[in-house]
Scaffold this motif. Structure first.
Motif, PDB file in Angstrom:
ATOM      1  N   PHE A  61       0.896  -0.956  -0.359  1.00 47.83           N
ATOM      2  CA  PHE A  61      -0.262  -0.030   0.039  1.00 47.83           C
ATOM      3  C   PHE A  61       0.753   1.268  -0.100  1.00 47.83           C
ATOM      4  O   PHE A  61       0.582   2.379  -0.817  1.00 47.83           O
ATOM      5  N   HIS A  64       2.839   2.383  -3.490  1.00 42.13           N
ATOM      6  CA  HIS A  64       0.953   2.668  -4.437  1.00 42.13           C
ATOM      7  C   HIS A  64       1.097   4.414  -3.596  1.00 42.13           C
ATOM      8  O   HIS A  64       1.004   5.376  -4.526  1.00 42.13           O
ATOM      9  N   ALA A  65       0.983   4.328  -2.839  1.00 42.66           N
ATOM     10  CA  ALA A  65       0.621   5.596  -2.426  1.00 42.66           C
ATOM     11  C   ALA A  65       2.078   6.942  -2.670  1.00 42.66           C
ATOM     12  O   ALA A  65       1.336   7.652  -3.101  1.00 42.66           O
ATOM     13  N   VAL A  91      -5.394   4.713  -4.276  1.00 42.11           N
ATOM     14  CA  VAL A  91      -4.625   3.897  -4.734  1.00 42.11           C
ATOM     15  C   VAL A  91      -4.812   2.336  -4.956  1.00 42.11           C
ATOM     16  O   VAL A  91      -4.733   1.747  -5.485  1.00 42.11           O
ATOM     17  N   HIS A  94      -5.403   2.763  -8.255  1.00 42.50           N
ATOM     18  CA  HIS A  94      -4.004   3.055  -8.958  1.00 42.50           C
ATOM     19  C   HIS A  94      -3.963   0.873  -9.548  1.00 42.50           C
ATOM     20  O   HIS A  94      -3.179   0.806 -10.589  1.00 42.50           O
TER      21      HIS A  94
END
Length: 449
Positions: A61, A64-65, A91, A94
């Motif tokens: 997580f 991707h953040a 996120v 995405h």
């Protein structure tokens, strides 16, 4: 009998005094918790919480953040990250865009696609205190946290659901309430009545005292429409007889034919108006492309508003406490519902055709369940033995839910450190299990399971 009262009776004095006292204390509390300018906000979520809602690891997580350039709040010496719900959804989307697997994309971003229809689920029951509002709000918030686009419709004039979402029902105006979207005189589009909330992807159509007016409007309009329709039918029969005679000049034949067509269009429109239980369903067509799920909270009755919610629904969730009195009340509810449903289906077939009948599922959710109570466990076994579609998971009775409500919060809005940690973890676990099972009802309706 003399109906003129020169002075208040003792009971009126008693009721007035209690009403004024209660209103005064409620107004004082409202000023503390919800002053006129107050705006409810949603907490931020730790990386652990954010990752769990998306279904990935913390490291995944955070990576991707970082790719998206998100700026979480950093707390404490360890600079623990806290994300907004908007960050979580960014996120989520995405990840869905990057994966090559359709299955994973739907897990990350579960919003409906293609020919999946708007899902409408109503929490229903005769009896008050069966946790309809608590169930409706927590399930709506759960869906929003999972990434769905949700509309929460409050059809209970008491406005408990609206209150839990930070809206004071007494301050809701005529045009701001759900009544505005279903009233018969100058209705507003549902898209204009729906309000954004502090929960991203969760909008609400609030309730209030205005909504109760529809309980009087619906039968009045239904009766007047039936009388008008009767006159139209007589005129239609007269016109059809004239057309069938075959002795009319061409111009007169065309004029009467146009009147017949016009009458049929008007009668169809009046049929829709007379079928009050389709009123909410018709109003929701205005927003059907904006949401994935509509969650309806209904009043504890089978009045016109509750029937409108049932008419609009694909799924009915009957909340019940595991007590014998509640079971007896539910039996009465089912008996009355059978009669209503038979009448609705017959009316729709006559007016519109059987293809307009919305198929529905019925499930039961056991609420306020005290797992340590032998009598409640016995009743729970009876319900699961004799009823179809009783959910495996119950809404377990826990002090955490009540403690949260005293702070005008739900479990999903509350911070763990405000509770006994074990109590909170247990409450969240049970809440998530029940909501995940309700979510599956919707997924099955879309053909995903």
């Amino acid at each position: 009998m003399n109906t003129e009262i020169d002075h208040d009776s003792n009971i009126l004095k008693h009721m007035r005094a209690d009403h004024e006292a209660l209103q005064s204390v409620l107004a004082s509390m409202s000023e503390v918790y919800f002053p006129p300018a107050a705006i409810k906000t949603l907490k931020r979520f730790s990386t652990v919480q954010a990752a769990s809602w998306v279904g990935v690891s913390r490291a995944h997580f955070n990576n991707h953040a970082d790719e998206l350039g998100l700026t979480p709040e950093l707390v404490g010496k360890s600079k623990q990250r806290f994300y907004t719900l908007a960050d979580i959804n960014a996120v989520r989307q995405h990840l869905a865009q990057k994966t090559t697997s359709d299955e994973k994309a739907r897990l990350y971003d579960p919003r409906r696609r293609g020919d999946e229809e708007l899902a409408v689920i109503s929490c229903v029951n005769f009896k008050g205190g069966s946790a309809k509002s608590t169930t409706a709000v927590h399930f709506a918030q759960y869906l929003a946290l999972k990434g769905y686009r949700v509309l929460l419709a409050d059809l209970d004039p008491q406005g408990s659901t609206s209150g839990m979402m930070g809206i004071v029902p007494e301050r809701v105006t005529h045009d701001q309430s759900l009544y505005a979207a279903i009233r018969y005189d100058n209705p507003r589009p549902m898209s204009e009545v729906a309000q954004k909330t502090y929960f991203e992807n969760l909008d609400i159509v609030p309730s209030g005292l205005w909504v109760a007016d529809w309980e009087f409007d619906a039968p009045r309009v239904t009766t007047s429409t039936m009388e008008e329709e009767r006159e139209m039918r007589l005129r239609l029969a007269e016109l059809e007889n004239s057309l069938a005679s075959g002795n009319l000049p061409r111009s007169e034949f065309e004029r009467l034919s146009q009147e017949v067509d016009s009458l049929r269009v008007k009668m169809r429109g009046m049929s829709l108006q007379r079928l009050y239980f389709l009123r909410l369903q018709a109003a929701l067509t205005d927003v059907q492309d904006q949401y994935d799920v509509v969650v309806c909270d209904t009043a504890p009755n089978l009045g016109y508003l509750s029937n409108a919610a049932i008419g609009a629904s694909n799924h009915l969730l009957l909340t019940i406490q595991p007590q014998m009195l509640d079971c007896e009340s539910m039996a009465q509810y089912l008996m009355t519902s059978i009669t209503h449903q038979e009448q609705y289906e017959a009316a729709i077939k006559r007016a519109l055709g059987s293809e307009y009948i919305t198929d529905k599922t019925l499930h039961y959710l056991i609420t306020r369940f005290n797992t340590a109570s032998t009598p409640q466990n016995d009743v729970s076994k009876i319900l699961r033995t004799y009823l179809k579609n009783v959910l495996d998971h119950s809404m377990v009775n826990t002090t955490a839910v009540e403690e949260a409500r005293t702070r005008q919060l739900t479990l999903y809005e509350s911070d763990r450190n405000q509770f006994n940690p074990k109590t909170y973890d247990r409450a969240i676990e049970f809440m998530n299990q029940a909501n995940a099972e309700i979510e599956k009802i919707i997924l099955r309706g879309w053909g995903r399971l």
